[in-house]
Design a protein around this motif. Structure first.
Motif, mmCIF file in Angstrom:
data_model
loop_
_atom_site.group_PDB
_atom_site.id
_atom_site.type_symbol
_atom_site.label_atom_id
_atom_site.label_comp_id
_atom_site.label_asym_id
_atom_site.label_seq_id
_atom_site.Cartn_x
_atom_site.Cartn_y
_atom_site.Cartn_z
ATOM 1 N N ASN B 124 -41.229 -21.204 4.634
ATOM 2 C CA ASN B 124 -40.864 -22.361 5.417
ATOM 3 C C ASN B 124 -40.909 -21.942 6.892
ATOM 4 N N PRO B 125 -41.143 -22.876 7.800
ATOM 5 C CA PRO B 125 -41.139 -22.448 9.200
ATOM 6 C C PRO B 125 -39.820 -21.797 9.604
ATOM 7 N N TRP B 126 -38.703 -22.348 9.167
ATOM 8 C CA TRP B 126 -37.412 -21.728 9.466
ATOM 9 C C TRP B 126 -36.968 -20.903 8.274
ATOM 10 N N MET B 127 -36.507 -19.735 8.559
ATOM 11 C CA MET B 127 -35.954 -18.931 7.493
ATOM 12 C C MET B 127 -34.604 -19.511 7.045
ATOM 13 N N THR B 128 -34.394 -19.576 5.739
ATOM 14 C CA THR B 128 -33.054 -19.894 5.235
ATOM 15 C C THR B 128 -32.681 -18.847 4.199
ATOM 16 N N ILE B 129 -31.388 -18.683 4.023
ATOM 17 C CA ILE B 129 -30.906 -17.673 3.088
ATOM 18 C C ILE B 129 -29.613 -18.177 2.471
ATOM 19 N N GLY B 130 -29.471 -17.946 1.196
ATOM 20 C CA GLY B 130 -28.283 -18.438 0.518
ATOM 21 C C GLY B 130 -28.188 -17.891 -0.892
ATOM 22 N N GLY B 131 -27.346 -18.525 -1.677
ATOM 23 C CA GLY B 131 -27.178 -18.031 -3.036
ATOM 24 C C GLY B 131 -26.379 -18.993 -3.889
ATOM 25 N N VAL B 132 -26.222 -18.603 -5.124
ATOM 26 C CA VAL B 132 -25.446 -19.358 -6.103
ATOM 27 C C VAL B 132 -24.471 -18.381 -6.738
ATOM 28 N N ALA B 133 -23.218 -18.755 -6.812
ATOM 29 C CA ALA B 133 -22.218 -17.908 -7.477
ATOM 30 C C ALA B 133 -21.636 -18.689 -8.640
ATOM 31 N N THR B 134 -21.545 -18.034 -9.787
ATOM 32 C CA THR B 134 -21.094 -18.714 -10.995
ATOM 33 C C THR B 134 -20.112 -17.842 -11.750
ATOM 34 N N THR B 135 -19.097 -18.460 -12.283
ATOM 35 C CA THR B 135 -18.202 -17.735 -13.155
ATOM 36 C C THR B 135 -17.716 -18.653 -14.262
ATOM 37 N N VAL B 136 -17.327 -18.056 -15.360
ATOM 38 C CA VAL B 136 -16.762 -18.820 -16.472
ATOM 39 C C VAL B 136 -15.302 -18.409 -16.590
ATOM 40 N N CYS B 137 -14.412 -19.393 -16.537
ATOM 41 C CA CYS B 137 -12.981 -19.131 -16.369
ATOM 42 C C CYS B 137 -12.129 -19.792 -17.426
ATOM 43 N N GLN B 138 -11.008 -19.136 -17.715
ATOM 44 C CA GLN B 138 -9.922 -19.821 -18.392
ATOM 45 C C GLN B 138 -9.111 -20.565 -17.329
ATOM 46 N N PRO B 139 -8.370 -21.597 -17.762
ATOM 47 C CA PRO B 139 -7.653 -22.420 -16.772
ATOM 48 C C PRO B 139 -6.719 -21.616 -15.856
ATOM 49 N N ASN B 140 -6.155 -20.522 -16.347
ATOM 50 C CA ASN B 140 -5.235 -19.769 -15.491
ATOM 51 C C ASN B 140 -5.953 -18.880 -14.479
ATOM 52 N N GLU B 141 -7.265 -18.885 -14.514
ATOM 53 C CA GLU B 141 -8.006 -18.024 -13.600
ATOM 54 C C GLU B 141 -8.403 -18.711 -12.302
ATOM 55 N N TYR B 142 -8.257 -20.016 -12.238
ATOM 56 C CA TYR B 142 -8.512 -20.679 -10.962
ATOM 57 C C TYR B 142 -7.299 -21.490 -10.546
ATOM 58 N N ILE B 143 -7.236 -21.819 -9.271
ATOM 59 C CA ILE B 143 -6.100 -22.554 -8.717
ATOM 60 C C ILE B 143 -6.623 -23.844 -8.106
ATOM 61 N N LEU B 144 -6.216 -24.977 -8.656
ATOM 62 C CA LEU B 144 -6.668 -26.249 -8.095
ATOM 63 C C LEU B 144 -6.067 -26.405 -6.700
ATOM 64 N N PRO B 145 -6.789 -27.069 -5.803
ATOM 65 C CA PRO B 145 -6.377 -27.048 -4.395
ATOM 66 C C PRO B 145 -5.355 -28.111 -4.011
ATOM 67 N N ASP B 146 -4.862 -28.897 -4.958
ATOM 68 C CA ASP B 146 -4.188 -30.139 -4.592
ATOM 69 C C ASP B 146 -2.671 -30.141 -4.770
ATOM 70 N N ASN B 147 -2.048 -28.964 -4.835
ATOM 71 C CA ASN B 147 -0.626 -28.919 -5.181
ATOM 72 C C ASN B 147 0.319 -28.551 -4.050
ATOM 73 N N SER B 148 -0.071 -28.760 -2.806
ATOM 74 C CA SER B 148 0.842 -28.407 -1.712
ATOM 75 C C SER B 148 2.015 -29.383 -1.685
ATOM 76 N N VAL B 149 3.163 -28.879 -1.225
ATOM 77 C CA VAL B 149 4.371 -29.712 -1.165
ATOM 78 C C VAL B 149 5.038 -29.572 0.197
ATOM 79 N N LEU B 150 5.899 -30.517 0.530
ATOM 80 C CA LEU B 150 6.690 -30.472 1.761
ATOM 81 C C LEU B 150 7.320 -29.096 1.909
ATOM 82 N N GLY B 151 7.203 -28.530 3.080
ATOM 83 C CA GLY B 151 7.846 -27.246 3.315
ATOM 84 C C GLY B 151 6.930 -26.053 3.122
ATOM 85 N N ASP B 152 5.780 -26.266 2.472
ATOM 86 C CA ASP B 152 4.788 -25.182 2.403
ATOM 87 C C ASP B 152 4.346 -24.804 3.819
#
Lengths: 339, 339
Positions: B124-152
């Motif tokens: 391509n005229p412009w160079m680009t660089i990137g990647g793909v990262a993949t993992t297979v997880c049990q539910p306790n291995e990731y943290i959903l981002p939506d649980n903040s509470v007052l006082g955090d």
């Protein structure tokens, strides 16, 4: 210049020193930490080659998925889409065209029973489009490509000639180029071939992947940028047995062989070096199963497959015989029908 | 023009009608057919922004992985690499530079305990660089981002200002641009800031991801192209509680705030809109855990983190207070040391 661009893309795959179940030819297979499962993944991107953005989206998706299907994987768990918009598009062009491409991609993903959950877009002078297909498999859900044996036959599930058809279609607007081929084909021939190529490229190789299990395929690859012979050589190279592939028959989109000859073998279509996009699967099958495979896929999808060659003793390479039989696809034009 | 290019990339993510466990902000989470597992995936690609190809490879890999780390995922199962070589490179440039970039990418992947099994290259005229990262997880291995509470409180794990530093470094060769800032910074300041930015971008957010589990993080995102405020807003928007994020402190690579001001807020650094590449994690943590989190990460890695804001009642948006405290990083230059 879509030719120049086509030649400039390449899949690559690392062999890693860490212990692995095996690296597939078309998709990587990575054992994961959970219960005997493996991650099967592939990525592909390239340049637009048809003028219908919806079909372009479908073709891209079919082409990405094809690497999974070549491993006998029938179910894709997730897809990502990769897009570079051209900075030469106007805002309006972009706002109209890109969503249509994305819709085509998503529709093909749905047809494949999967979904597109994300992706990345950038801007670049040349538009590129591609994706990532990922699935998590048990060992019996994929077929390693290296088990062909003496006496197997080679089946091809789509006709060759997509690149020739796409280029010939572009030549309709280029008198100098058109003059070189107009003695052997009509404008109508070319438009039909282009339509055939477009629908062939957008067709999923999923049924073929399913039938690889039913008919005990010994390995497969999909035919894309390196042409039939290039991919046949790649498949031959990884075989465990000392075999060679000999190809006798070349199923070709109708009239494309004539164009290729009229251009002095510019494309190498009959030499097996013409690039294909989202081509068929090239499958090594037990001889006694191959006819049933072809019959079954035709029954399910309405499209022909062809026994194009044999597996004999050899040094893990592939060749096309001196005067291969060219099979025109379809054999006869029927008014109002593509195939 | 790396500025123009930076602004033109965007992550996108679909919400799908099919039943899903939840779509992460930075990576997609797709339940798969096997034993309660989910596929967590992300892809990213962009343009080169430092002149050291090895570091560019590392930065790219760190940036791709960062989307997994933002979900609290600490182990990546597989990576793919995406490359567009520029067609303006000579063959020699390409043959020298591309392998070095790939080595940087692979080395960073190894540092992260994963591997690169494949990828795709195009031209391509412009160079680009990137990647793909993949993992297979049990539910306790990731943290959903939506649980903040007052006082955090909100913690940031890398200083801001990478884009300013990269641009200022390019200005050393552009007298017209350099004249605008040379009253507030020396050439040496800029070279140091560039080095700091480069190493900061190449640093993995993996320890931060591990500590998110230990200190009960309520959600996180990584700070990249939309700047601190853009990503804080994205994170605020998905919260389950009716909260708002207020940011009081801006840790910034030393001297970059001065440059940003001297350029009439061209970058929006102090407004939180300056793009970052491979920036830190922005993490919502229980107030009583945040100091321990920062201490722990500094003990393990030798780098500071900062409590930059609080979670209060609000309408799911983020803001930076009128006169935020700018924290120069490092606070003092020590001869022969970067930090």
């Amino acid at each position: 210049d879509s030719n120049a661009q086509d030649a400039e893309q390449a899949h690559f795959q690392y062999t890693s020193p860490s212990p692995r179940l095996g690296i597939g030819m078309d998709a990587s297979i990575t054992p994961i930490r959970h219960g005997g499962l493996s991650l099967v993944q592939t990525t592909d991107y390239f340049y637009p080659l048809v003028d219908d953005p919806y079909m372009m989206g479908k073709i891209t998706c079919a082409n990405v998925l094809s690497d999974l299907y070549a491993m006998g994987v029938t179910d894709c768990d997730n897809m990502l889409m990769l897009l570079s918009c051209s900075n030469k598009m106007t805002d309006k062009e972009r706002d109209v065209i890109i969503p249509i491409i994305m819709r085509g991609f998503k529709d093909a993903a749905e047809e494949a029973g999967t979904q597109v959950t994300g992706g990345q877009t950038v801007v670049n002078p040349w538009m590129t489009i591609g994706g990532v297909a990922t699935t998590v498999c048990q060992p019996n859900e994929y077929i390693l490509p290296d088990n062909s044996v003496l006496g197997d036959v080679l089946v091809l599930t789509k006709p060759l000639g997509t690149q020739v058809a796409v280029n010939a279609y572009q030549w309709l607007d280029q008198p100098e180029r058109w003059n070189r081929v107009k003695l052997v084909v009509s404008e109508d021939d070319v438009r039909k071939a282009y339509q055939r190529a477009m629908f062939s490229m957008a067709r999923l190789n999923r049924t073929a992947a399913r039938l690889m299990h039913k008919y005990n395929a010994h390995g497969a690859t999909d035919v894309t940028g390196f042409g039939l012979l290039g991919h046949a050589n790649n498949l031959a190279r990884v075989q465990k047995q000392e075999v060679g592939f000999v190809i006798h028959n070349l199923p070709v989109i109708a009239k494309m062989a004539a164009i290729s000859k009229a251009c002095g073998n510019l494309f190498g279509l009959l030499q097996g070096t013409s690039a294909e996009t989202s081509g068929g699967l090239l499958i090594a099958l037990p001889r006694e199963q191959a006819a049933a495979f072809c019959k079954d896929i035709e029954k399910q999808e309405g499209y022909q497959s062809w026994i194009i060659g044999i597996v004999e003793k050899g040094n893990r390479s592939a060749r096309i015989i001196d005067k291969p039989r060219v099979i025109e696809v379809p054999a006869k034009d029927r008014a109002g029908e593509l195939w």
